[in-house]
Motif scaffolding. Sequence first.
Motif, short mmCIF file in Angstrom:
data_model
loop_
_atom_site.label_atom_id
_atom_site.label_comp_id
_atom_site.label_asym_id
_atom_site.label_seq_id
_atom_site.Cartn_x
_atom_site.Cartn_y
_atom_site.Cartn_z
N MET A 20 77.14 55.19 30.43
CA MET A 20 76.39 55.75 31.68
C MET A 20 75.29 56.68 30.85
SD MET A 20 79.51 56.76 34.06
CE MET A 20 81.06 56.32 33.04
N VAL A 21 75.68 57.30 29.77
CA VAL A 21 74.52 58.20 29.45
C VAL A 21 73.34 57.39 28.83
CG1 VAL A 21 74.14 59.53 27.25
CG2 VAL A 21 76.14 60.02 28.70
N SER B 233 75.85 56.41 39.39
CA SER B 233 77.16 56.80 40.58
C SER B 233 78.21 55.86 40.59
CB SER B 233 76.68 57.08 42.02
OG SER B 233 75.96 58.27 41.96
N ASP B 234 77.58 54.44 40.74
CA ASP B 234 78.58 53.25 40.71
C ASP B 234 79.30 53.02 39.52
OD1 ASP B 234 77.37 52.65 43.37
OD2 ASP B 234 75.84 51.02 42.44
N GLU B 235 78.57 53.28 38.39
CA GLU B 235 79.13 53.16 37.07
C GLU B 235 80.47 54.34 37.04
OE1 GLU B 235 79.28 50.91 34.24
OE2 GLU B 235 77.50 49.97 35.52
N ILE B 236 80.11 55.70 37.47
CA ILE B 236 81.06 56.83 37.66
C ILE B 236 82.29 56.13 38.23
CG2 ILE B 236 81.56 58.88 38.30
CD1 ILE B 236 78.81 59.84 37.14
N LYS C 172 88.08 54.39 38.45
CA LYS C 172 89.20 53.68 39.14
C LYS C 172 89.71 53.06 37.80
CE LYS C 172 86.83 51.80 43.20
NZ LYS C 172 85.95 50.68 43.66
N ILE C 173 89.20 52.78 36.67
CA ILE C 173 89.90 52.51 35.54
C ILE C 173 90.65 53.74 34.87
CG2 ILE C 173 89.54 51.62 33.15
CD1 ILE C 173 87.07 50.10 34.33
N TRP C 174 89.92 54.67 34.28
CA TRP C 174 90.38 55.86 33.54
C TRP C 174 90.98 57.04 34.38
CZ3 TRP C 174 90.98 53.96 29.04
CH2 TRP C 174 90.24 52.91 28.50
N GLY C 175 90.38 57.31 35.52
CA GLY C 175 90.96 58.28 36.33
C GLY C 175 89.98 59.56 35.96
N HIS C 176 90.03 60.55 36.83
CA HIS C 176 88.94 61.66 37.06
C HIS C 176 89.11 62.36 35.85
CE1 HIS C 176 87.08 65.11 39.18
NE2 HIS C 176 88.01 65.83 38.66
N ASP C 177 90.09 62.96 35.58
CA ASP C 177 90.37 63.93 34.25
C ASP C 177 89.86 63.34 32.79
OD1 ASP C 177 91.38 66.24 35.78
OD2 ASP C 177 93.55 65.41 35.43
N TRP D 96 78.01 66.21 34.82
CA TRP D 96 78.47 66.15 33.47
C TRP D 96 77.67 64.97 32.82
CZ3 TRP D 96 82.55 68.47 30.73
CH2 TRP D 96 83.24 69.45 31.50
N CYS D 97 77.51 63.91 33.48
CA CYS D 97 76.68 62.89 33.17
C CYS D 97 75.27 63.17 32.62
CB CYS D 97 76.60 61.48 34.04
SG CYS D 97 75.85 60.18 33.26
N PHE D 98 74.61 63.81 33.40
CA PHE D 98 73.14 64.05 33.23
C PHE D 98 73.00 65.20 31.84
CE2 PHE D 98 71.95 62.93 37.76
CZ PHE D 98 71.73 61.66 37.54
#
Length: 168
Positions: free
Chosen positions: A19-20, A36-39, A44-49, A135-137
């Motif tokens: 994503m970065v 946003s789509d990648e996030i 869905k795969i890894w979870g929010h935390d 966080w991503c940006f």
Amino acid sequence: MEHDERTVPGGALAAALQMVEIVCGRDGGASSGRVSDEIVHSLKIWGHDVVTEAFGTLIYVAARQLQPAADQPDAAGPMELVSAVVTRLQREYPEVLNEHISIAAGILTAAFLDIGPYGWRTSLGPVHPSEHLTWCFTAALLVDLVDTTMQRPGGFAEIVAAILDSDS
């Protein structure tokens, strides 16, 4: 680094790094919609935390790379770098909510002070999903700064890839 003995899965770090790299324009061009789509896909795969902590880990590692050496007294100090990244974040990413700018400054400051950004942030309360782009940006801007210092686009990604390869 202050931490609670948590380990971020390599796949989550790789997803955050991808994503970065999208944001940095090294993977087909950046758009906040694509990121946003990648996030959402990573959540869905890894979870929010785990996704948030993966971004925090990238921020921490990048901050470690940017620490001035003892023999570089004229190098930019940590707070100058925090200010530069936050200024760029505000200027280049209007998607980042004003109330999240202070979060970005805090996670950057924590990283430069050798404190895990995710641990610092969660000590203030739960991370809200609306923070993910911040966080991503923030990670992308810091990674871009590392690549610029290395004079090699994608140099930081190579460092992370080598670390992930050595763990497998």
